[in-house]
Design a protein around this motif. Structure first.
Motif, mmCIF file in Angstrom:
data_model
loop_
_atom_site.group_PDB
_atom_site.id
_atom_site.type_symbol
_atom_site.label_atom_id
_atom_site.label_comp_id
_atom_site.label_asym_id
_atom_site.label_seq_id
_atom_site.Cartn_x
_atom_site.Cartn_y
_atom_site.Cartn_z
ATOM 1 N N GLU A 102 4.920 46.156 27.531
ATOM 2 C CA GLU A 102 5.632 46.599 28.569
ATOM 3 C C GLU A 102 6.950 47.439 28.182
ATOM 4 O OE1 GLU A 102 6.664 43.527 31.315
ATOM 5 O OE2 GLU A 102 4.712 42.703 31.473
ATOM 6 N N ASP A 103 7.499 46.794 27.207
ATOM 7 C CA ASP A 103 8.935 47.735 26.844
ATOM 8 C C ASP A 103 9.213 47.441 25.513
ATOM 9 O OD1 ASP A 103 9.857 48.251 29.538
ATOM 10 O OD2 ASP A 103 10.127 46.187 29.947
ATOM 11 N N ASP A 104 8.533 46.656 24.735
ATOM 12 C CA ASP A 104 9.206 46.346 23.285
ATOM 13 C C ASP A 104 8.061 46.810 22.074
ATOM 14 O OD1 ASP A 104 11.260 45.151 24.451
ATOM 15 O OD2 ASP A 104 10.018 43.557 24.822
ATOM 16 N N LEU A 105 6.937 47.204 22.620
ATOM 17 C CA LEU A 105 5.978 47.530 21.409
ATOM 18 C C LEU A 105 4.759 48.468 21.775
ATOM 19 C CD1 LEU A 105 4.401 46.409 18.866
ATOM 20 C CD2 LEU A 105 3.378 44.610 20.164
ATOM 21 N N VAL A 106 4.391 49.153 20.831
ATOM 22 C CA VAL A 106 3.140 50.165 21.028
ATOM 23 C C VAL A 106 2.468 50.218 19.780
ATOM 24 C CG1 VAL A 106 4.360 52.086 20.347
ATOM 25 C CG2 VAL A 106 2.532 52.477 22.028
ATOM 26 N N PHE A 107 1.168 50.247 19.844
ATOM 27 C CA PHE A 107 0.299 50.458 18.963
ATOM 28 C C PHE A 107 -0.188 51.831 18.725
ATOM 29 C CE2 PHE A 107 -2.125 46.000 18.113
ATOM 30 C CZ PHE A 107 -0.764 45.446 18.224
ATOM 31 N N LEU A 108 -0.274 52.487 17.558
ATOM 32 C CA LEU A 108 -0.539 53.878 17.191
ATOM 33 C C LEU A 108 -1.619 53.880 16.154
ATOM 34 C CD1 LEU A 108 3.013 55.434 16.974
ATOM 35 C CD2 LEU A 108 1.649 55.015 19.188
ATOM 36 N N SER A 109 -2.707 54.716 16.409
ATOM 37 C CA SER A 109 -3.689 55.018 15.342
ATOM 38 C C SER A 109 -3.704 56.559 15.405
ATOM 39 C CB SER A 109 -5.066 54.575 15.727
ATOM 40 O OG SER A 109 -5.150 53.267 15.965
ATOM 41 N N ILE A 110 -3.087 57.036 14.248
ATOM 42 C CA ILE A 110 -2.961 58.434 13.912
ATOM 43 C C ILE A 110 -3.793 58.913 13.163
ATOM 44 C CG2 ILE A 110 -1.256 60.076 13.283
ATOM 45 C CD1 ILE A 110 0.982 57.960 13.664
ATOM 46 N N SER A 111 -4.546 59.994 13.621
ATOM 47 C CA SER A 111 -5.807 60.732 12.749
ATOM 48 C C SER A 111 -5.073 61.849 11.985
ATOM 49 C CB SER A 111 -6.947 61.407 13.769
ATOM 50 O OG SER A 111 -7.442 62.191 13.034
ATOM 51 N N PHE A 112 -5.599 62.081 10.862
ATOM 52 C CA PHE A 112 -4.906 63.243 9.876
ATOM 53 C C PHE A 112 -6.303 64.030 9.963
ATOM 54 C CE2 PHE A 112 -6.211 59.654 7.320
ATOM 55 C CZ PHE A 112 -7.459 59.886 6.703
ATOM 56 N N ASP A 113 -7.509 63.956 10.717
ATOM 57 C CA ASP A 113 -8.559 64.910 10.431
ATOM 58 C C ASP A 113 -8.344 65.804 11.874
ATOM 59 O OD1 ASP A 113 -10.819 66.219 10.284
ATOM 60 O OD2 ASP A 113 -12.083 64.668 10.074
ATOM 61 N N THR A 114 -7.566 66.626 12.053
ATOM 62 C CA THR A 114 -7.361 67.147 13.474
ATOM 63 C C THR A 114 -8.283 68.307 13.567
ATOM 64 O OG1 THR A 114 -5.620 68.614 12.542
ATOM 65 C CG2 THR A 114 -4.787 66.736 13.508
ATOM 66 N N LYS A 115 -9.054 68.909 12.469
ATOM 67 C CA LYS A 115 -10.111 69.633 12.991
ATOM 68 C C LYS A 115 -11.137 69.171 13.710
ATOM 69 C CE LYS A 115 -11.142 72.520 9.481
ATOM 70 N NZ LYS A 115 -11.653 73.237 8.252
ATOM 71 N N ARG A 116 -11.669 67.965 13.347
ATOM 72 C CA ARG A 116 -12.802 67.048 13.957
ATOM 73 C C ARG A 116 -12.235 66.169 14.969
ATOM 74 N NH1 ARG A 116 -13.571 67.700 8.722
ATOM 75 N NH2 ARG A 116 -15.528 68.639 7.792
ATOM 76 N N ASP A 117 -11.293 65.655 14.884
ATOM 77 C CA ASP A 117 -10.511 64.508 15.884
ATOM 78 C C ASP A 117 -9.806 65.284 16.984
ATOM 79 O OD1 ASP A 117 -11.817 62.467 14.396
ATOM 80 O OD2 ASP A 117 -9.956 61.892 13.428
ATOM 81 N N THR A 118 -10.585 65.798 17.925
ATOM 82 C CA THR A 118 -10.150 66.544 18.959
ATOM 83 C C THR A 118 -9.799 65.377 20.048
ATOM 84 O OG1 THR A 118 -12.163 66.495 20.001
ATOM 85 C CG2 THR A 118 -11.780 68.449 18.820
ATOM 86 N N VAL A 119 -9.098 65.906 21.184
ATOM 87 C CA VAL A 119 -8.724 64.941 22.140
ATOM 88 C C VAL A 119 -10.059 64.091 22.956
ATOM 89 C CG1 VAL A 119 -7.961 64.743 24.610
ATOM 90 C CG2 VAL A 119 -6.687 66.268 22.978
ATOM 91 N N GLU A 120 -10.947 65.077 22.947
ATOM 92 C CA GLU A 120 -12.246 64.318 23.246
ATOM 93 C C GLU A 120 -13.047 63.328 22.458
ATOM 94 O OE1 GLU A 120 -11.343 67.968 25.363
ATOM 95 O OE2 GLU A 120 -11.849 67.395 23.185
ATOM 96 N N VAL A 121 -12.756 63.760 21.288
ATOM 97 C CA VAL A 121 -13.474 62.680 20.176
ATOM 98 C C VAL A 121 -12.316 61.205 20.334
ATOM 99 C CG1 VAL A 121 -13.792 62.226 17.807
ATOM 100 C CG2 VAL A 121 -14.414 64.436 18.785
ATOM 101 N N LEU A 122 -11.248 61.520 20.305
ATOM 102 C CA LEU A 122 -10.228 60.523 20.309
ATOM 103 C C LEU A 122 -10.396 59.651 21.532
ATOM 104 C CD1 LEU A 122 -6.989 62.064 18.489
ATOM 105 C CD2 LEU A 122 -8.556 60.336 17.550
ATOM 106 N N GLY A 123 -10.653 60.233 22.496
ATOM 107 C CA GLY A 123 -10.739 59.750 23.683
ATOM 108 C C GLY A 123 -12.276 58.756 23.697
ATOM 109 N N ARG A 124 -13.183 59.101 23.174
ATOM 110 C CA ARG A 124 -14.546 58.380 22.909
ATOM 111 C C ARG A 124 -13.987 57.042 21.930
ATOM 112 N NH1 ARG A 124 -16.834 63.435 22.903
ATOM 113 N NH2 ARG A 124 -17.201 63.467 20.649
ATOM 114 N N TYR A 125 -13.177 57.317 20.997
ATOM 115 C CA TYR A 125 -13.002 56.504 19.704
ATOM 116 C C TYR A 125 -12.123 55.305 20.628
ATOM 117 C CZ TYR A 125 -11.942 54.750 15.149
ATOM 118 O OH TYR A 125 -11.773 54.161 13.864
#
Length: 207
Positions: A102-125
């Motif tokens: 709620e206030d204390d924690l967030v999980f982040l998965s950060i892609s470094f392949d921005t050519k292929r990992d579009t918003v749409e691809v990340l959404g499906r992932y």
């Protein structure tokens, strides 16, 4: 005979002294351990970098200030470590008390392949791993220079292999609310990662 013993003792003492200085006081016995120690010794920092999540929303990485962050670096077309790392991250997510998100924690998965990992691809992932856009964000960094800055801050090495593969660091990274890197953990041991993460969250709760 005594000279031989004295010489032997001298060699042992010299070896211990040499080991002390070359392992940072016996605390870094591998290059990876030394790398982690160097990262943890850096001043706290949430880099000034623009990111975009799986819904297309854009914001600054500094938005995560004042929260603990569990973070990984991935690319979605990875067929080896990344799927396992994301699966284990989901396991950590499921082991962590929901109230912290709620206030204390967030999980982040950060892609470094921005050519292929579009918003749409990340959404499906994100859908595949049941990652919502609030407590577990899949991020891309549209600007290449800002991506390099983010990778550099956390000591992440990314080496292209062919047209679509990469060699890269595979770990769970924990940041404290001030932005300091406090843990680099084995992604293959999600139970331990969850225990360590909850320890920090409880300590923060008690302050």
């Amino acid at each position: 005979m005594k000279k031989d013993i004295a010489a032997g003792i001298g060699i042992v003492v010299f070896g211990i002294i040499l080991l002390f200085f070359t392992t940072n006081g016996f605390t870094a016995f591998t290059m990876e351990q030394q790398r982690v120690q160097d990262l943890q010794a850096q001043p706290p920092e949430f880099p000034d970098v623009e990111v975009v999540d799986q819904t297309g929303e854009s914001y600054n990485f500094r938005e995560f200030e004042n929260k603990h962050v569990l973070m990984t670096f991935i690319y979605t077309s990875c067929a080896a470590a990344c799927p396992e790392m994301s699966t284990n991250m989901k396991h950590v997510y499921e082991l962590t008390e929901g109230k912290y998100f709620e206030d204390d924690l967030v999980f982040l998965s950060i892609s470094f392949d921005t050519k292929r990992d579009t918003v749409e691809v990340l959404g499906r992932y994100a859908e595949y791993f049941n990652a919502d856009a609030e407590s577990w964000k899949m991020l891309r960094v549209p600007d290449d220079k800002e991506l390099e800055k983010l990778l550099s801050v956390y000591g992440v090495t990314v080496i292209p292999e062919g047209d679509a593969d990469y060699q890269h660091n595979t770990s769970f990274y924990i940041l404290n609310p001030e932005g300091r890197l406090i843990e680099v953990l084995d992604y293959k041991d999600p139970e331990t990662a969850a225990e360590i993460l909850e320890k920090y969250l409880r300590e923060q709760e008690e302050k």
